[in-house]
Design an enzyme around this catalytic site. Sequence first.
Site, PDB file in Angstrom:
ATOM      1  N   GLY A 137       1.009  -1.233   0.041  1.00  0.00           N
ATOM      2  CA  GLY A 137      -0.074   0.090   0.079  1.00  0.00           C
ATOM      3  C   GLY A 137       0.974   1.158  -0.182  1.00  0.00           C
ATOM      4  CE  LYS A 192       4.222   0.676  -5.858  1.00  0.00           C
ATOM      5  NZ  LYS A 192       5.268   1.265  -5.245  1.00  0.00           N
TER       6      LYS A 192
END
EC number: 1.1.1.94
Length: 332
Positions: A137, A192
Amino acid sequence: MSKVTVFGTGSFGTALANVLAENGHQVLMWGKNETTINEINEQHINSKYLKTAELNEDIEATLDIETAVAFADIYLMALPTKAMREVAQTIDSLLSSKKTFIHVAKGIENDTYKRVSEMLEDSISPKHNAGIGVLSGPSHAEEVVIKQPTTVAASSKSESVRQLTQDLFMNDYLRVYTNEDLVGVELGGALKNIIAVASGVISGMGFGDNAKAALMTRGLAEISRLGEKLGANPITFLGLGGIGDLIVTCTSTHSRNYTLGYKLGEGKSLDTALNEMNMVVEGVYTTKSVYHLSKEVNVDMPITTALYKVLFENRPVDESVKDLMGRGKKAE
Protein backbone atom coordinates in the site's frame (compact mmCIF):
# COMPACT_ATOMS: atom_id res chain seq x y z
CA MET A 1 4.01 -10.70 21.83
CA SER A 2 5.75 -12.37 18.89
CA LYS A 3 9.31 -12.82 17.71
CA VAL A 4 9.91 -11.69 14.13
CA THR A 5 12.98 -11.95 11.91
CA VAL A 6 13.24 -9.22 9.30
CA PHE A 7 15.28 -10.34 6.29
CA GLY A 8 16.70 -7.22 4.67
CA THR A 9 17.99 -3.94 6.07
CA GLY A 10 16.65 -1.56 3.43
CA SER A 11 14.40 1.40 4.10
CA PHE A 12 11.03 -0.33 4.32
CA GLY A 13 12.28 -3.38 6.19
CA THR A 14 13.90 -1.08 8.74
CA ALA A 15 10.78 1.08 9.09
CA LEU A 16 8.60 -1.99 9.64
CA ALA A 17 11.10 -3.49 12.07
CA ASN A 18 10.67 -0.27 14.02
CA VAL A 19 6.88 -0.62 13.93
CA LEU A 20 7.13 -4.20 15.21
CA ALA A 21 9.46 -3.20 18.04
CA GLU A 22 7.27 -0.23 18.96
CA ASN A 23 4.34 -2.68 19.11
CA GLY A 24 6.24 -4.74 21.68
CA HIS A 25 7.47 -7.58 19.48
CA GLN A 26 11.00 -8.97 19.61
CA VAL A 27 12.77 -8.15 16.36
CA LEU A 28 15.99 -9.40 14.78
CA MET A 29 17.09 -7.99 11.44
CA TRP A 30 19.35 -9.85 9.01
CA GLY A 31 21.47 -8.25 6.32
CA LYS A 32 24.77 -8.46 4.47
CA ASN A 33 26.14 -4.96 5.06
CA GLU A 34 28.32 -5.01 8.17
CA THR A 35 28.31 -1.23 8.55
CA THR A 36 24.51 -1.14 8.54
CA ILE A 37 24.25 -4.05 10.98
CA ASN A 38 26.65 -2.33 13.37
CA GLU A 39 24.77 0.97 13.09
CA ILE A 40 21.47 -0.68 13.95
CA ASN A 41 22.99 -2.48 16.94
CA GLU A 42 25.17 0.30 18.32
CA GLN A 43 23.68 3.62 17.19
CA HIS A 44 20.07 2.58 16.49
CA ILE A 45 20.06 4.20 13.07
CA ASN A 46 20.25 3.11 9.42
CA SER A 47 22.02 6.07 7.83
CA LYS A 48 22.21 4.56 4.33
CA TYR A 49 18.45 4.34 3.89
CA LEU A 50 16.76 6.38 6.62
CA LYS A 51 19.35 9.06 7.37
CA THR A 52 19.12 10.11 11.02
CA ALA A 53 15.78 8.52 11.97
CA GLU A 54 16.09 7.03 15.44
CA LEU A 55 15.18 3.34 15.70
CA ASN A 56 13.77 1.48 18.66
CA GLU A 57 16.68 0.41 20.84
CA ASP A 58 15.28 -3.10 21.24
CA ILE A 59 15.88 -3.92 17.56
CA GLU A 60 18.86 -6.20 17.08
CA ALA A 61 20.63 -7.11 13.84
CA THR A 62 22.90 -9.90 12.63
CA LEU A 63 25.02 -10.90 9.65
CA ASP A 64 24.52 -14.59 10.45
CA ILE A 65 21.60 -16.09 8.54
CA GLU A 66 21.49 -19.22 10.71
CA THR A 67 20.95 -17.06 13.79
CA ALA A 68 18.25 -15.12 11.94
CA VAL A 69 16.44 -18.28 10.84
CA ALA A 70 16.50 -19.78 14.34
CA PHE A 71 15.25 -16.61 16.04
CA ALA A 72 11.55 -16.61 15.13
CA ASP A 73 8.56 -18.40 13.61
CA ILE A 74 7.49 -15.32 11.66
CA TYR A 75 9.64 -13.91 8.87
CA LEU A 76 9.25 -10.48 7.29
CA MET A 77 10.81 -10.76 3.84
CA ALA A 78 11.93 -7.20 3.08
CA LEU A 79 14.23 -7.94 0.16
CA PRO A 80 14.38 -6.79 -3.47
CA THR A 81 12.43 -9.08 -5.79
CA LYS A 82 15.57 -10.17 -7.60
CA ALA A 83 17.14 -11.36 -4.31
CA MET A 84 14.04 -13.03 -2.89
CA ARG A 85 14.33 -16.49 -4.42
CA GLU A 86 17.99 -17.05 -3.50
CA VAL A 87 17.54 -15.95 0.12
CA ALA A 88 14.31 -17.94 0.50
CA GLN A 89 16.03 -21.08 -0.77
CA THR A 90 18.85 -20.56 1.72
CA ILE A 91 16.32 -20.11 4.53
CA ASP A 92 14.48 -23.27 3.49
CA SER A 93 17.71 -25.28 3.61
CA LEU A 94 18.15 -24.26 7.27
CA LEU A 95 14.60 -24.95 8.46
CA SER A 96 13.27 -27.88 10.44
CA SER A 97 9.78 -26.52 11.21
CA LYS A 98 7.03 -24.41 9.67
CA LYS A 99 7.35 -20.63 9.46
CA THR A 100 5.05 -17.82 8.32
CA PHE A 101 6.39 -15.59 5.55
CA ILE A 102 5.14 -12.02 5.09
CA HIS A 103 6.78 -10.11 2.24
CA VAL A 104 6.83 -6.45 1.29
CA ALA A 105 8.50 -6.68 -2.14
CA LYS A 106 6.82 -4.95 -5.06
CA GLY A 107 8.03 -6.64 -8.21
CA ILE A 108 7.60 -9.38 -10.80
CA GLU A 109 10.42 -11.85 -11.33
CA ASN A 110 12.30 -11.58 -14.61
CA ASP A 111 12.09 -14.66 -16.88
CA THR A 112 9.42 -16.49 -14.83
CA TYR A 113 7.03 -13.49 -14.55
CA LYS A 114 6.01 -14.77 -11.11
CA ARG A 115 4.66 -12.71 -8.25
CA VAL A 116 6.71 -12.74 -5.04
CA SER A 117 4.33 -15.05 -3.17
CA GLU A 118 4.69 -17.53 -6.03
CA MET A 119 8.48 -17.26 -5.79
CA LEU A 120 8.26 -18.02 -2.07
CA GLU A 121 5.94 -20.97 -2.69
CA ASP A 122 8.50 -22.32 -5.15
CA SER A 123 11.38 -21.82 -2.72
CA ILE A 124 9.91 -22.95 0.61
CA SER A 125 9.12 -26.62 1.09
CA PRO A 126 5.49 -27.34 2.09
CA LYS A 127 6.78 -28.89 5.31
CA HIS A 128 8.34 -25.52 6.20
CA ASN A 129 5.53 -23.25 4.95
CA ALA A 130 2.91 -22.16 7.50
CA GLY A 131 1.55 -19.50 5.16
CA ILE A 132 2.58 -16.64 2.87
CA GLY A 133 1.25 -13.09 2.81
CA VAL A 134 2.02 -9.57 1.68
CA LEU A 135 1.84 -6.13 3.27
CA SER A 136 1.41 -3.44 0.63
CA GLY A 137 0.00 0.00 0.00
CA PRO A 138 0.94 3.70 0.03
CA SER A 139 3.69 3.62 2.62
CA HIS A 140 6.92 5.56 2.22
CA ALA A 141 9.40 4.23 4.75
CA GLU A 142 10.57 7.76 5.50
CA GLU A 143 7.11 8.60 6.85
CA VAL A 144 6.40 5.29 8.59
CA VAL A 145 9.63 5.46 10.61
CA ILE A 146 8.70 8.88 12.03
CA LYS A 147 5.19 7.65 12.85
CA GLN A 148 3.22 9.67 10.33
CA PRO A 149 -0.30 8.25 9.68
CA THR A 150 -0.13 5.47 7.09
CA THR A 151 -2.68 2.91 5.87
CA VAL A 152 -1.85 -0.36 4.10
CA ALA A 153 -3.39 -3.70 3.11
CA ALA A 154 -2.49 -7.20 4.30
CA SER A 155 -3.29 -10.01 1.90
CA SER A 156 -2.88 -13.78 1.81
CA LYS A 157 -4.73 -16.86 0.64
CA SER A 158 -4.90 -17.72 4.35
CA GLU A 159 -7.33 -15.86 6.61
CA SER A 160 -5.10 -16.61 9.60
CA VAL A 161 -2.08 -15.02 7.89
CA ARG A 162 -4.11 -11.94 6.98
CA GLN A 163 -5.24 -11.63 10.59
CA LEU A 164 -1.73 -12.25 11.94
CA THR A 165 -0.29 -9.53 9.71
CA GLN A 166 -2.96 -7.08 10.80
CA ASP A 167 -2.36 -7.91 14.46
CA LEU A 168 1.43 -7.61 14.18
CA PHE A 169 1.61 -4.23 12.51
CA MET A 170 -1.50 -2.24 13.35
CA ASN A 171 -1.16 0.63 15.83
CA ASP A 172 -2.18 4.25 16.24
CA TYR A 173 -0.16 5.46 13.24
CA LEU A 174 -0.19 2.39 10.97
CA ARG A 175 -3.66 1.19 10.02
CA VAL A 176 -3.88 -2.23 8.36
CA TYR A 177 -6.86 -3.49 6.36
CA THR A 178 -7.15 -7.11 5.24
CA ASN A 179 -7.81 -8.05 1.62
CA GLU A 180 -8.49 -11.55 0.26
CA ASP A 181 -7.18 -10.74 -3.24
CA LEU A 182 -3.51 -11.72 -3.03
CA VAL A 183 -3.07 -11.57 -6.80
CA GLY A 184 -4.49 -8.07 -7.02
CA VAL A 185 -2.62 -6.63 -4.05
CA GLU A 186 0.71 -8.01 -5.28
CA LEU A 187 0.14 -6.89 -8.86
CA GLY A 188 -1.01 -3.43 -7.78
CA GLY A 189 2.16 -2.93 -5.77
CA ALA A 190 4.41 -4.15 -8.55
CA LEU A 191 2.79 -2.58 -11.60
CA LYS A 192 2.42 0.90 -10.13
CA ASN A 193 6.23 1.13 -10.10
CA ILE A 194 6.19 1.13 -13.89
CA ILE A 195 3.78 4.04 -13.96
CA ALA A 196 5.81 5.81 -11.26
CA VAL A 197 8.95 5.71 -13.40
CA ALA A 198 6.92 7.08 -16.32
CA SER A 199 5.51 9.79 -14.04
CA GLY A 200 9.03 10.84 -13.14
CA VAL A 201 9.95 10.95 -16.82
CA ILE A 202 7.21 13.40 -17.72
CA SER A 203 8.04 15.58 -14.71
CA GLY A 204 11.70 15.57 -15.69
CA MET A 205 10.68 16.68 -19.17
CA GLY A 206 8.85 19.64 -17.67
CA PHE A 207 5.28 18.52 -18.37
CA GLY A 208 2.52 19.59 -16.00
CA ASP A 209 -0.47 18.30 -14.08
CA ASN A 210 -2.57 17.46 -17.15
CA ALA A 211 0.01 15.00 -18.42
CA LYS A 212 0.52 13.43 -15.00
CA ALA A 213 -3.21 13.00 -14.39
CA ALA A 214 -3.63 11.34 -17.78
CA LEU A 215 -0.64 9.09 -17.21
CA MET A 216 -1.88 7.90 -13.82
CA THR A 217 -5.43 7.32 -15.07
CA ARG A 218 -4.42 5.44 -18.18
CA GLY A 219 -1.74 3.66 -16.17
CA LEU A 220 -4.39 2.39 -13.78
CA ALA A 221 -6.39 1.21 -16.79
CA GLU A 222 -3.57 -0.98 -18.07
CA ILE A 223 -2.76 -2.24 -14.57
CA SER A 224 -6.41 -3.32 -14.27
CA ARG A 225 -6.43 -4.99 -17.68
CA LEU A 226 -3.43 -7.14 -16.88
CA GLY A 227 -4.65 -7.80 -13.35
CA GLU A 228 -8.02 -9.10 -14.53
CA LYS A 229 -6.31 -11.30 -17.10
CA LEU A 230 -4.17 -12.83 -14.33
CA GLY A 231 -7.10 -13.45 -11.99
CA ALA A 232 -7.22 -10.33 -9.82
CA ASN A 233 -10.42 -8.65 -8.69
CA PRO A 234 -10.52 -5.29 -10.54
CA ILE A 235 -12.00 -3.63 -7.43
CA THR A 236 -8.66 -4.23 -5.68
CA PHE A 237 -7.02 -1.68 -7.96
CA LEU A 238 -9.35 1.01 -6.58
CA GLY A 239 -8.04 0.33 -3.07
CA LEU A 240 -4.88 0.88 -1.06
CA GLY A 241 -2.86 -1.72 -2.96
CA GLY A 242 -3.87 -0.17 -6.28
CA ILE A 243 -4.68 3.50 -6.74
CA GLY A 244 -3.50 4.34 -3.22
CA ASP A 245 -0.01 3.06 -3.91
CA LEU A 246 -0.10 4.53 -7.42
CA ILE A 247 -0.85 8.05 -6.16
CA VAL A 248 1.86 8.12 -3.52
CA THR A 249 4.52 6.65 -5.79
CA CYS A 250 3.75 8.85 -8.78
CA THR A 251 3.68 12.13 -6.90
CA SER A 252 6.43 11.98 -4.28
CA THR A 253 10.14 12.63 -4.37
CA HIS A 254 10.47 9.93 -1.69
CA SER A 255 9.80 7.44 -4.50
CA ARG A 256 12.96 5.98 -6.00
CA ASN A 257 10.97 4.94 -9.10
CA TYR A 258 9.77 8.51 -9.63
CA THR A 259 13.28 9.84 -8.98
CA LEU A 260 14.81 7.51 -11.55
CA GLY A 261 12.21 8.54 -14.10
CA TYR A 262 12.88 12.21 -13.41
CA LYS A 263 16.55 11.72 -14.19
CA LEU A 264 15.64 9.95 -17.44
CA GLY A 265 13.28 12.80 -18.32
CA GLU A 266 16.16 15.23 -17.85
CA GLY A 267 18.05 13.30 -20.52
CA LYS A 268 20.29 11.04 -18.46
CA SER A 269 20.94 7.45 -19.49
CA LEU A 270 19.58 4.56 -17.44
CA ASP A 271 23.07 3.56 -16.30
CA THR A 272 23.92 7.10 -15.23
CA ALA A 273 20.65 7.51 -13.36
CA LEU A 274 21.02 4.19 -11.53
CA ASN A 275 24.63 4.94 -10.62
CA GLU A 276 23.64 8.31 -9.18
CA MET A 277 20.95 6.70 -7.03
CA ASN A 278 22.91 3.65 -5.87
CA MET A 279 19.64 1.94 -4.86
CA VAL A 280 17.47 -0.89 -6.17
CA VAL A 281 14.72 0.53 -8.38
CA GLU A 282 12.09 -2.19 -8.71
CA GLY A 283 10.30 -0.43 -11.55
CA VAL A 284 13.17 -1.10 -13.96
CA TYR A 285 13.07 -4.85 -13.45
CA THR A 286 9.28 -4.92 -13.32
CA THR A 287 8.98 -3.06 -16.62
CA LYS A 288 11.08 -5.74 -18.29
CA SER A 289 9.03 -8.57 -16.79
CA VAL A 290 5.65 -7.01 -17.46
CA TYR A 291 6.45 -5.96 -21.02
CA HIS A 292 7.19 -9.56 -21.96
CA LEU A 293 4.34 -10.92 -19.84
CA SER A 294 1.83 -8.59 -21.51
CA LYS A 295 2.88 -9.90 -24.92
CA GLU A 296 2.55 -13.47 -23.70
CA VAL A 297 -1.00 -13.00 -22.39
CA ASN A 298 -2.02 -10.54 -25.13
CA VAL A 299 -2.87 -7.52 -22.98
CA ASP A 300 -2.41 -4.01 -24.41
CA MET A 301 -0.09 -1.97 -22.15
CA PRO A 302 1.04 1.08 -24.14
CA ILE A 303 2.66 2.98 -21.24
CA THR A 304 4.63 -0.09 -20.18
CA THR A 305 5.67 -0.64 -23.79
CA ALA A 306 6.80 2.97 -24.21
CA LEU A 307 8.82 2.85 -20.99
CA TYR A 308 10.37 -0.48 -21.93
CA LYS A 309 11.66 1.06 -25.15
CA VAL A 310 13.17 3.98 -23.21
CA LEU A 311 14.84 1.72 -20.65
CA PHE A 312 16.02 -1.16 -22.80
CA GLU A 313 16.03 0.02 -26.43
CA ASN A 314 17.43 3.54 -25.88
CA ARG A 315 14.40 5.24 -27.43
CA PRO A 316 14.46 8.97 -26.66
CA VAL A 317 11.85 9.99 -24.10
CA ASP A 318 10.35 12.66 -26.36
CA GLU A 319 9.84 10.07 -29.11
CA SER A 320 8.09 7.77 -26.64
CA VAL A 321 5.72 10.57 -25.64
CA LYS A 322 4.92 11.11 -29.33
CA ASP A 323 4.29 7.37 -29.67
CA LEU A 324 1.73 7.47 -26.86
CA MET A 325 0.00 10.67 -27.95
CA GLY A 326 -0.11 9.55 -31.58
CA ARG A 327 -1.85 6.23 -30.99
CA GLY A 328 -5.02 5.54 -32.96
CA LYS A 329 -8.41 6.91 -31.94
CA LYS A 330 -10.11 4.85 -29.23
CA ALA A 331 -13.04 4.92 -26.84
CA GLU A 332 -12.12 5.24 -23.18
